[in-house]
Scaffold this motif. Sequence first.
Motif, PDB file in Angstrom:
ATOM      1  N   LEU A  15       0.825  -1.207   0.000  1.00 41.32           N
ATOM      2  CA  LEU A  15       0.000   0.000   0.000  1.00 41.32           C
ATOM      3  C   LEU A  15       0.862   1.261   0.000  1.00 41.32           C
ATOM      4  N   VAL A  16       1.972   1.236   0.713  1.00 42.25           N
ATOM      5  CA  VAL A  16       2.879   2.390   0.714  1.00 42.25           C
ATOM      6  C   VAL A  16       3.454   2.601  -0.678  1.00 42.25           C
ATOM      7  N   LEU A  17       3.858   1.515  -1.345  1.00 40.95           N
ATOM      8  CA  LEU A  17       4.362   1.625  -2.709  1.00 40.95           C
ATOM      9  C   LEU A  17       3.290   2.168  -3.653  1.00 40.95           C
ATOM     10  N   THR A  18       2.062   1.723  -3.456  1.00 38.51           N
ATOM     11  CA  THR A  18       0.959   2.236  -4.273  1.00 38.51           C
ATOM     12  C   THR A  18       0.779   3.731  -4.067  1.00 38.51           C
ATOM     13  N   MET A  19       0.865   4.183  -2.822  1.00 41.67           N
ATOM     14  CA  MET A  19       0.706   5.600  -2.534  1.00 41.67           C
ATOM     15  C   MET A  19       1.820   6.415  -3.175  1.00 41.67           C
ATOM     16  N   LEU A  20       3.060   5.943  -3.074  1.00 41.38           N
ATOM     17  CA  LEU A  20       4.178   6.661  -3.681  1.00 41.38           C
ATOM     18  C   LEU A  20       4.038   6.727  -5.195  1.00 41.38           C
ATOM     19  N   LEU A  21       3.612   5.625  -5.800  1.00 41.17           N
ATOM     20  CA  LEU A  21       3.433   5.600  -7.258  1.00 41.17           C
ATOM     21  C   LEU A  21       2.329   6.561  -7.691  1.00 41.17           C
ATOM     22  N   ALA A  22       1.211   6.565  -6.964  1.00 42.23           N
ATOM     23  CA  ALA A  22       0.099   7.447  -7.329  1.00 42.23           C
ATOM     24  C   ALA A  22       0.492   8.913  -7.211  1.00 42.23           C
ATOM     25  N   LEU A  23       1.200   9.270  -6.132  1.00 42.74           N
ATOM     26  CA  LEU A  23       1.630  10.657  -5.960  1.00 42.74           C
ATOM     27  C   LEU A  23       2.633  11.061  -7.041  1.00 42.74           C
ATOM     28  N   SER A  24       3.527  10.154  -7.406  1.00 38.61           N
ATOM     29  CA  SER A  24       4.506  10.461  -8.454  1.00 38.61           C
ATOM     30  C   SER A  24       3.824  10.657  -9.798  1.00 38.61           C
ATOM     31  N   VAL A  25       2.904   9.770 -10.144  1.00 43.15           N
ATOM     32  CA  VAL A  25       2.184   9.901 -11.413  1.00 43.15           C
ATOM     33  C   VAL A  25       1.380  11.194 -11.439  1.00 43.15           C
ATOM     34  N   GLY A  26       0.713  11.526 -10.323  1.00 50.08           N
ATOM     35  CA  GLY A  26      -0.050  12.772 -10.267  1.00 50.08           C
ATOM     36  C   GLY A  26       0.842  13.988 -10.458  1.00 50.08           C
ATOM     37  N   HIS A  27       2.021  13.978  -9.831  1.00 49.70           N
ATOM     38  CA  HIS A  27       2.953  15.108  -9.971  1.00 49.70           C
ATOM     39  C   HIS A  27       3.387  15.275 -11.422  1.00 49.70           C
ATOM     40  N   VAL A  28       3.717  14.180 -12.077  1.00 47.90           N
ATOM     41  CA  VAL A  28       4.179  14.257 -13.461  1.00 47.90           C
ATOM     42  C   VAL A  28       3.054  14.721 -14.386  1.00 47.90           C
ATOM     43  N   LEU A  29       1.862  14.156 -14.232  1.00 49.60           N
ATOM     44  CA  LEU A  29       0.756  14.515 -15.115  1.00 49.60           C
ATOM     45  C   LEU A  29       0.336  15.965 -14.938  1.00 49.60           C
ATOM     46  N   PHE A  30       0.242  16.433 -13.694  1.00 46.55           N
ATOM     47  CA  PHE A  30      -0.193  17.813 -13.468  1.00 46.55           C
ATOM     48  C   PHE A  30       0.824  18.813 -14.022  1.00 46.55           C
ATOM     49  N   ASN A  31       2.101  18.576 -13.758  1.00 45.68           N
ATOM     50  CA  ASN A  31       3.117  19.552 -14.165  1.00 45.68           C
ATOM     51  C   ASN A  31       3.394  19.505 -15.667  1.00 45.68           C
ATOM     52  N   ALA A  32       3.512  18.308 -16.216  1.00 47.11           N
ATOM     53  CA  ALA A  32       3.775  18.216 -17.649  1.00 47.11           C
ATOM     54  C   ALA A  32       2.518  18.468 -18.464  1.00 47.11           C
ATOM     55  N   GLY A  33       1.381  17.957 -17.990  1.00 42.19           N
ATOM     56  CA  GLY A  33       0.135  18.128 -18.736  1.00 42.19           C
ATOM     57  C   GLY A  33      -0.346  19.555 -18.776  1.00 42.19           C
ATOM     58  N   LEU A  34      -0.044  20.339 -17.753  1.00 40.59           N
ATOM     59  CA  LEU A  34      -0.447  21.749 -17.712  1.00 40.59           C
ATOM     60  C   LEU A  34       0.692  22.679 -18.135  1.00 40.59           C
ATOM     61  N   ALA A  93       9.628  16.872 -15.261  1.00 43.11           N
ATOM     62  CA  ALA A  93       8.617  16.498 -14.268  1.00 43.11           C
ATOM     63  C   ALA A  93       8.930  15.141 -13.648  1.00 43.11           C
ATOM     64  N   ILE A  94       9.386  14.199 -14.480  1.00 40.87           N
ATOM     65  CA  ILE A  94       9.730  12.867 -13.973  1.00 40.87           C
ATOM     66  C   ILE A  94      10.934  12.951 -13.041  1.00 40.87           C
ATOM     67  N   ALA A  95      11.947  13.742 -13.451  1.00 38.66           N
ATOM     68  CA  ALA A  95      13.143  13.876 -12.611  1.00 38.66           C
ATOM     69  C   ALA A  95      12.836  14.594 -11.304  1.00 38.66           C
ATOM     70  N   ASP A  96      11.818  15.462 -11.300  1.00 41.79           N
ATOM     71  CA  ASP A  96      11.475  16.235 -10.103  1.00 41.79           C
ATOM     72  C   ASP A  96      10.595  15.457  -9.127  1.00 41.79           C
ATOM     73  N   ALA A  97      10.014  14.323  -9.571  1.00 46.99           N
ATOM     74  CA  ALA A  97       9.065  13.585  -8.734  1.00 46.99           C
ATOM     75  C   ALA A  97       9.671  13.115  -7.410  1.00 46.99           C
ATOM     76  N   PRO A  98      10.902  12.542  -7.377  1.00 45.71           N
ATOM     77  CA  PRO A  98      11.429  12.107  -6.075  1.00 45.71           C
ATOM     78  C   PRO A  98      11.578  13.240  -5.061  1.00 45.71           C
ATOM     79  N   SER A  99      12.069  14.411  -5.520  1.00 42.29           N
ATOM     80  CA  SER A  99      12.207  15.523  -4.571  1.00 42.29           C
ATOM     81  C   SER A  99      10.853  16.012  -4.086  1.00 42.29           C
ATOM     82  N   ARG A 100       9.835  15.912  -4.945  1.00 44.03           N
ATOM     83  CA  ARG A 100       8.488  16.306  -4.520  1.00 44.03           C
ATOM     84  C   ARG A 100       7.958  15.356  -3.460  1.00 44.03           C
TER      85      ARG A 100
END
Length: 321
Positions: A16-35, A43-50
């Motif tokens: 579940l923790v891995l799922t949460m990290l994956l979901a937050l990373s995907v959301g960060h990439v989609l919001f920043n790159a998509g907008l 955006a992908i490189a920035d996901a870990p620091s986020r």
Amino acid sequence: MSTGVHRVLARRLAALVLTMLLALSVGHVLFNAGLDQMGWGEAIADAPSRLVDIARGELGFTTGEGCNPTKRRRAEYVELCVAWGPQTVAQMMRDRVPVDLQLIVGGMLLGTLLGVLAGRWCATHPRSRSTRALHVAIAFLLSCPPYFLAFAILVLFAWNTGEYKLPFVSGQGDYRPFSEDPLQFLKAMWVPWVCCALPLAAFVARIAEASVGEALGEDFVRTARAKGLRERQVLDRHVLPVATPPIAALTGVNVSTMLIGAAAIEYGFGLPGMFLTIRGAIIGRDIAVLEALVLEAVVLVVLANFLVDAVQARLDPRVRA
């Protein structure tokens, strides 16, 4: 708990923790790159620091300008947009997430209780008129959108917006914190709780009826009856514990569906939770608020499923195996 239960829960928690990290990373990439705030690679490189920032509680800052007329693209957004003003997203979540939890937890507890009671009645009175009436009500609730009842009540019976105004029915903008006005809090929340609970109650009633009906035919139930236990004791002590694991599993699975219904209900009744900011955050392209909404939803789903796994591992030996 046994060692087997601990191992099961540890594995589930890690997943579940891995799922949460994956979901937050995907959301960060989609919001920043998509907008168009970043390139896809950036955006992908920035996901870990986020993720590190989120773990520290550094969620960013929001200007609250999503409802500014200059941000709107079409006139129809005017009536549906809610402003919140400049503030840190962490403070925004501290103020608003408790309202979401009050709605969701209250709806989940009420829905589970109503569903178990309805399923138990239907299983123990299979040919009665009341059971047939419950089946009709359950079919209706399963076939209509989860927010339908809320909007129908607002249009017909709410004290400030309904066609047939009833003074005790929750209306738009009624919410007051429990610490300020307990009676007003209950008046504002009881209808949203019921509207949030009924769709879940319908699902739980179906699985509870099947589980209780199956358990009633087991040998240990016949043995309990042969020992002279009353029917209510048989149900409470022997049947319901066996029927609980599938009911808990269904409740956990439906948390994500409840979030959708809760968001619409919260918007309709004007409850000042995080869900109320969805439209303004989208219109204003407020990425910090959008990421906070993803964070809240993921954490709620992860915690709900972890609690369900804990209940199942405790009650059902097959899960531990």
